[in-house]
Motif scaffolding. Structure first.
Motif, PDB file in Angstrom:
ATOM      1  N   ALA A 112       0.838  -1.204   0.000  1.00 19.18           N
ATOM      2  CA  ALA A 112       0.000   0.000   0.000  1.00 19.18           C
ATOM      3  C   ALA A 112       0.871   1.251   0.000  1.00 19.18           C
ATOM      4  O   ALA A 112       0.611   2.212  -0.740  1.00 19.18           O
ATOM      5  CB  ALA A 112      -0.928  -0.008   1.210  1.00 19.18           C
ATOM      6  N   PHE A 113       1.902   1.252   0.816  1.00 17.36           N
ATOM      7  CA  PHE A 113       2.813   2.393   0.886  1.00 17.36           C
ATOM      8  C   PHE A 113       3.517   2.595  -0.453  1.00 17.36           C
ATOM      9  O   PHE A 113       3.534   3.698  -1.009  1.00 17.36           O
ATOM     10  CB  PHE A 113       3.827   2.144   2.001  1.00 17.36           C
ATOM     11  CG  PHE A 113       4.803   3.271   2.209  1.00 17.36           C
ATOM     12  CD1 PHE A 113       4.564   4.249   3.158  1.00 17.36           C
ATOM     13  CD2 PHE A 113       5.959   3.364   1.454  1.00 17.36           C
ATOM     14  CE1 PHE A 113       5.460   5.295   3.358  1.00 17.36           C
ATOM     15  CE2 PHE A 113       6.860   4.396   1.637  1.00 17.36           C
ATOM     16  CZ  PHE A 113       6.611   5.363   2.590  1.00 17.36           C
ATOM     17  N   SER A 114       4.110   1.524  -0.997  1.00 18.54           N
ATOM     18  CA  SER A 114       4.861   1.629  -2.248  1.00 18.54           C
ATOM     19  C   SER A 114       3.958   2.000  -3.419  1.00 18.54           C
ATOM     20  O   SER A 114       4.331   2.801  -4.279  1.00 18.54           O
ATOM     21  CB  SER A 114       5.567   0.302  -2.548  1.00 18.54           C
ATOM     22  OG  SER A 114       6.505  -0.014  -1.549  1.00 18.54           O
ATOM     23  N   LEU A 141       6.583  16.457   4.007  1.00 21.40           N
ATOM     24  CA  LEU A 141       7.100  15.980   5.291  1.00 21.40           C
ATOM     25  C   LEU A 141       6.060  16.134   6.402  1.00 21.40           C
ATOM     26  O   LEU A 141       5.927  15.248   7.262  1.00 21.40           O
ATOM     27  CB  LEU A 141       8.369  16.746   5.657  1.00 21.40           C
ATOM     28  CG  LEU A 141       9.654  16.333   4.923  1.00 21.40           C
ATOM     29  CD1 LEU A 141      10.768  17.327   5.232  1.00 21.40           C
ATOM     30  CD2 LEU A 141      10.079  14.926   5.306  1.00 21.40           C
ATOM     31  N   ALA A 142       5.335  17.250   6.392  1.00 16.96           N
ATOM     32  CA  ALA A 142       4.318  17.475   7.425  1.00 16.96           C
ATOM     33  C   ALA A 142       3.208  16.423   7.334  1.00 16.96           C
ATOM     34  O   ALA A 142       2.774  15.856   8.349  1.00 16.96           O
ATOM     35  CB  ALA A 142       3.737  18.881   7.281  1.00 16.96           C
ATOM     36  N   TRP A 143       2.741  16.152   6.121  1.00 17.10           N
ATOM     37  CA  TRP A 143       1.705  15.127   5.902  1.00 17.10           C
ATOM     38  C   TRP A 143       2.222  13.758   6.354  1.00 17.10           C
ATOM     39  O   TRP A 143       1.520  12.986   7.011  1.00 17.10           O
ATOM     40  CB  TRP A 143       1.315  15.106   4.434  1.00 17.10           C
ATOM     41  CG  TRP A 143       0.260  14.111   4.067  1.00 17.10           C
ATOM     42  CD1 TRP A 143       0.441  12.800   3.732  1.00 17.10           C
ATOM     43  CD2 TRP A 143      -1.153  14.336   3.997  1.00 17.10           C
ATOM     44  NE1 TRP A 143      -0.755  12.191   3.459  1.00 17.10           N
ATOM     45  CE2 TRP A 143      -1.759  13.114   3.609  1.00 17.10           C
ATOM     46  CE3 TRP A 143      -1.960  15.450   4.216  1.00 17.10           C
ATOM     47  CZ2 TRP A 143      -3.128  12.985   3.441  1.00 17.10           C
ATOM     48  CZ3 TRP A 143      -3.337  15.318   4.053  1.00 17.10           C
ATOM     49  CH2 TRP A 143      -3.901  14.097   3.668  1.00 17.10           C
ATOM     50  N   PHE A 144       3.446  13.444   5.986  1.00 18.54           N
ATOM     51  CA  PHE A 144       4.082  12.179   6.342  1.00 18.54           C
ATOM     52  C   PHE A 144       4.161  12.019   7.857  1.00 18.54           C
ATOM     53  O   PHE A 144       3.906  10.934   8.401  1.00 18.54           O
ATOM     54  CB  PHE A 144       5.493  12.159   5.732  1.00 18.54           C
ATOM     55  CG  PHE A 144       6.158  10.811   5.739  1.00 18.54           C
ATOM     56  CD1 PHE A 144       5.608   9.730   5.086  1.00 18.54           C
ATOM     57  CD2 PHE A 144       7.374  10.644   6.386  1.00 18.54           C
ATOM     58  CE1 PHE A 144       6.242   8.501   5.072  1.00 18.54           C
ATOM     59  CE2 PHE A 144       8.018   9.419   6.385  1.00 18.54           C
ATOM     60  CZ  PHE A 144       7.459   8.345   5.731  1.00 18.54           C
ATOM     61  N   ASP A 161      -3.633  -0.318   7.048  1.00 11.34           N
ATOM     62  CA  ASP A 161      -3.362  -0.197   5.614  1.00 11.34           C
ATOM     63  C   ASP A 161      -3.694   1.201   5.099  1.00 11.34           C
ATOM     64  O   ASP A 161      -2.989   1.750   4.242  1.00 11.34           O
ATOM     65  CB  ASP A 161      -4.172  -1.245   4.836  1.00 11.34           C
ATOM     66  CG  ASP A 161      -3.648  -2.661   5.038  1.00 11.34           C
ATOM     67  OD1 ASP A 161      -2.551  -2.810   5.599  1.00 11.34           O
ATOM     68  OD2 ASP A 161      -4.341  -3.617   4.640  1.00 11.34           O
ATOM     69  N   PHE A 162      -4.766   1.780   5.626  1.00 11.46           N
ATOM     70  CA  PHE A 162      -5.167   3.133   5.226  1.00 11.46           C
ATOM     71  C   PHE A 162      -4.082   4.148   5.612  1.00 11.46           C
ATOM     72  O   PHE A 162      -3.716   5.019   4.810  1.00 11.46           O
ATOM     73  CB  PHE A 162      -6.495   3.480   5.912  1.00 11.46           C
ATOM     74  CG  PHE A 162      -7.049   4.825   5.529  1.00 11.46           C
ATOM     75  CD1 PHE A 162      -7.638   5.025   4.285  1.00 11.46           C
ATOM     76  CD2 PHE A 162      -6.994   5.890   6.419  1.00 11.46           C
ATOM     77  CE1 PHE A 162      -8.150   6.264   3.934  1.00 11.46           C
ATOM     78  CE2 PHE A 162      -7.503   7.129   6.077  1.00 11.46           C
ATOM     79  CZ  PHE A 162      -8.084   7.318   4.825  1.00 11.46           C
ATOM     80  N   CYS A 163      -3.568   4.027   6.829  1.00 13.31           N
ATOM     81  CA  CYS A 163      -2.510   4.943   7.274  1.00 13.31           C
ATOM     82  C   CYS A 163      -1.237   4.766   6.459  1.00 13.31           C
ATOM     83  O   CYS A 163      -0.562   5.744   6.114  1.00 13.31           O
ATOM     84  CB  CYS A 163      -2.214   4.715   8.755  1.00 13.31           C
ATOM     85  SG  CYS A 163      -3.515   5.247   9.861  1.00 13.31           S
ATOM     86  N   ARG A 164      -0.901   3.524   6.133  1.00 11.31           N
ATOM     87  CA  ARG A 164       0.296   3.284   5.328  1.00 11.31           C
ATOM     88  C   ARG A 164       0.147   3.906   3.935  1.00 11.31           C
ATOM     89  O   ARG A 164       1.101   4.471   3.389  1.00 11.31           O
ATOM     90  CB  ARG A 164       0.552   1.783   5.198  1.00 11.31           C
ATOM     91  CG  ARG A 164       1.083   1.134   6.443  1.00 11.31           C
ATOM     92  CD  ARG A 164       2.527   1.506   6.707  1.00 11.31           C
ATOM     93  NE  ARG A 164       3.441   0.860   5.782  1.00 11.31           N
ATOM     94  CZ  ARG A 164       4.726   1.125   5.689  1.00 11.31           C
ATOM     95  NH1 ARG A 164       5.265   2.058   6.453  1.00 11.31           N
ATOM     96  NH2 ARG A 164       5.505   0.493   4.825  1.00 11.31           N
ATOM     97  N   ALA A 165      -1.046   3.812   3.372  1.00 10.09           N
ATOM     98  CA  ALA A 165      -1.276   4.405   2.053  1.00 10.09           C
ATOM     99  C   ALA A 165      -1.124   5.925   2.109  1.00 10.09           C
ATOM    100  O   ALA A 165      -0.510   6.532   1.219  1.00 10.09           O
ATOM    101  CB  ALA A 165      -2.663   4.018   1.543  1.00 10.09           C
ATOM    102  N   LEU A 166      -1.666   6.554   3.142  1.00 10.29           N
ATOM    103  CA  LEU A 166      -1.567   8.003   3.256  1.00 10.29           C
ATOM    104  C   LEU A 166      -0.154   8.452   3.631  1.00 10.29           C
ATOM    105  O   LEU A 166       0.249   9.564   3.281  1.00 10.29           O
ATOM    106  CB  LEU A 166      -2.584   8.512   4.277  1.00 10.29           C
ATOM    107  CG  LEU A 166      -4.031   8.401   3.796  1.00 10.29           C
ATOM    108  CD1 LEU A 166      -5.002   8.873   4.866  1.00 10.29           C
ATOM    109  CD2 LEU A 166      -4.252   9.191   2.520  1.00 10.29           C
ATOM    110  N   GLN A 167       0.606   7.599   4.307  1.00 11.59           N
ATOM    111  CA  GLN A 167       2.031   7.875   4.478  1.00 11.59           C
ATOM    112  C   GLN A 167       2.700   7.991   3.102  1.00 11.59           C
ATOM    113  O   GLN A 167       3.528   8.873   2.864  1.00 11.59           O
ATOM    114  CB  GLN A 167       2.702   6.732   5.250  1.00 11.59           C
ATOM    115  CG  GLN A 167       2.747   6.885   6.744  1.00 11.59           C
ATOM    116  CD  GLN A 167       3.624   5.807   7.366  1.00 11.59           C
ATOM    117  OE1 GLN A 167       3.430   4.611   7.145  1.00 11.59           O
ATOM    118  NE2 GLN A 167       4.587   6.226   8.158  1.00 11.59           N
ATOM    119  N   GLY A 168       2.339   7.082   2.218  1.00 12.50           N
ATOM    120  CA  GLY A 168       2.918   7.076   0.881  1.00 12.50           C
ATOM    121  C   GLY A 168       2.628   8.347   0.107  1.00 12.50           C
ATOM    122  O   GLY A 168       3.439   8.786  -0.715  1.00 12.50           O
TER     123      GLY A 168
END
Length: 545
Positions: A112-114, A141-144, A161-168
């Motif tokens: 999800a992140f990738s 960076l702030a969003w991350f 999984d949702f958080c990992r996607a938004l980290q991406g």
């Protein structure tokens, strides 16, 4: 100098283009140097002047301290990315157990992140070229940071999984912006090679930091601490960047670049659907025959074909300009890097599973086992800054390919009860040779080959190859693992490593046959070369006196 003159560009309709500005800045530097040395009868020829400029501190920085602080902020961003990408693989088995994630979905926290990062890199790269690397870098960076913090509170797979996607999504914003800032500020030469090598060295350092805290939290703490510690690291990067990164917003806005919204929508949606179909196909009830799998694959493929048409024949400002593919050897280089970076993703995930499930390594043992990869990566990346102008890029890429071949063979052939020093340790050395050398060569070559107005594109391309390669190649690795599950867990993992070897052999064949990259020596920038070519053409067309 080059970048200090960019402020003279007021609008896209000005009669002086950026290449002309850079060419005139180069000539002005030559005149100043001749004036300074003329009294002694010493004239600096062009070759010597190019070599000198390639070693000098860029005029953007008033002091060496300012340059060091800038470099630190950029290196810290790469450390945080690797912390959450590579180090996360060590923590994944613990998260799978704590959140009760079924085997069919274990690949998604990584994918999800990738996937999201890869899908949004090109649009965010264009936004960086339009509005500046500084705002995109800080905003990303702030969003991350925010979603890294929230991820630590996840209590089920869907939220995680949702958080990992938004980290991406944040990663897709600040990664190309960081490369854009470095590529625009530093001109070709040893100084640029060193800075990009240090940037590459930050990756294995971030990898080891991530592995260390993943092992620590996996064995002694709640997994959320891994993400909260990471959020603190990101916050420190934001504070450093706020005070040290030059604000290029006005310069970028003056370029008058436009956004390709249609191409962006088609590329993002097409990539998401295709990678989702490939990744989930092995776990669907009927495999590829499951309706939602082949429908998403077909729709995604059609969207990507539509993106090719829009980029090539419709868009007035395409995300991927046709001139990009006119760079010598760029197409085979992209393909070989795509495959090699995918091998990196497969090794991180399945190498971790193999060492934990088959070799019985605890989270902290994995920290120790991965240590050679982190330390070796720092040494290789920094050393690379001093050899990129001595060895051709093609030779270095071939060396990196053999690193991955050795790593793949060692894991594929490891017997039950394999000795760490005989199999894992040399495999870690091969892995760091494989990823760090190729990453540095690609960074320097692509940023040097593109114009100042395309440095956001350069950053997006470099990271798109990395994350898309991981997403696609890892998806088929997951299919391989699922289809060979009946052989037993160890044999199924080793089937994945044989697949990894086949992918890297294909990349090596492409490199040897089609890629020719010269040494990364001091040279004119792409803008200066373009301006000089135009001036020569005008001289040839003008009537002789």
């Amino acid at each position: 100098m080059v970048r200090s003159s960019l402020s003279r560009v007021a609008s896209p309709t000005d009669s002086i283009s950026i290449p002309q500005v850079q060419s005139r800045a180069f000539e002005a530097d030559a005149s100043r140097n001749q004036d300074e040395n003329g009294t002694n009868g010493v004239d600096e020829d062009e070759k010597a002047r190019i070599e000198r400029l390639g070693r000098e501190r860029p005029p953007k920085f008033k002091s060496l301290t300012a340059e060091i602080c800038f470099c630190y902020s950029l290196l810290a961003s790469m450390i945080t990315v690797e912390y959450f990408v590579s180090g996360f693989s060590v923590l994944l088995p613990t998260i799978v157990e704590r959140l009760d994630i079924p085997q069919a979905s274990q690949v998604w926290p990584s994918s999800a992140f990738s996937l999201v990062t890869a899908a949004f890199l090109l649009p965010f790269g264009r936004l960086g070229d339009m509005y500046g690397g500084y705002p995109m870098y800080l905003g990303g960076l702030a969003w991350f940071c925010v979603w890294s913090l929230i991820a630590g509170f996840s209590h089920n797979q869907l939220m995680f999984d949702f958080c990992r996607a938004l980290q991406g999504l944040g990663c897709a914003a600040f990664l190309p912006a960081g490369v854009m800032l470095m590529g625009a500020i530093y001109r070709p030469g040893p100084r640029k090679n060193l800075v990009f090598s240090l940037y590459g060295a930050a990756a294995p350092l971030g990898f080891f930091i991530g592995v260390f805290f993943a092992g620590l939290t996996g064995q002694y703490l709640r997994f959320g601490w891994y993400f909260w510690i990471g959020a603190i690291l990101v916050l420190s990067t934001i504070l450093a960047a706020f005070w040290t990164v030059p604000n290029d917003a006005e310069e970028r806005k003056a370029l008058g670049l436009k956004m390709d919204w249609m191409g962006s929508i088609l590329i993002v949606s097409g990539l998401v659907l295709v990678v989702y179909a490939i990744t989930d196909s092995s776990h669907a009830p009927q495999g590829w025959r499951t309706p939602y799998i082949y429908i998403t694959l077909i729709v995604g493929s059609l969207l990507l074909m539509g993106a090719v048409y829009v980029e090539g024949w419709v868009a007035t400002a395409p995300l991927l300009p046709p001139t990009l593919f006119d760079i010598p050897y760029i197409k085979p280089l992209f393909l070989s890097l795509f495959l090699s970076y995918g091998v990196f993703g497969v090794f991180l995930l399945y190498g971790t599973f193999y060492m934990q499930d088959i070799m019985g390594g605890s989270p902290l043992q994995l920290v120790a086992w991965f240590a050679p990869m982190g330390l070796g990566g720092c040494i290789i990346a920094i050393t690379g800054g001093y050899v990129l102008h001595l060895l051709s890029g093609t030779v270095l890429l071939i060396i990196s390919a053999f690193g991955w071949i050795i790593t793949s063979l060692l894991f594929a052939l490891a017997p039950t009860g394999a000795n760490y020093w005989a199999y894992v340790f040399p495999a870690m050395i091969g892995a760091t040779v494989g990823i760090d050398i190729s990453y540095n060569v690609a960074n320097v070559f692509i940023t040097t080959s593109l114009l100042t107005s395309q440095q956001g594109l350069a950053g997006a391309l470099l990271n798109s190859l990395l994350f898309l390669g991981i997403a696609f190649v890892l998806s088929f690795a997951d299919v391989t693992h699922f289809e060979t599950a009946h052989l037993g867990l160890k044999e199924s993992y080793q089937a994945v490593f044989w697949y990894q070897l086949a992918v890297q052999l294909a990349a090596l064949a492409i490199m040897i046959a089609f890629v020719r990259i010269r040494k990364a020596e001091s040279d004119l920038t792409a803008d200066e070369k373009l301006a000089r070519g135009k001036e020569m053409a005008e001289d040839l067309e003008s009537p002789k006196g």
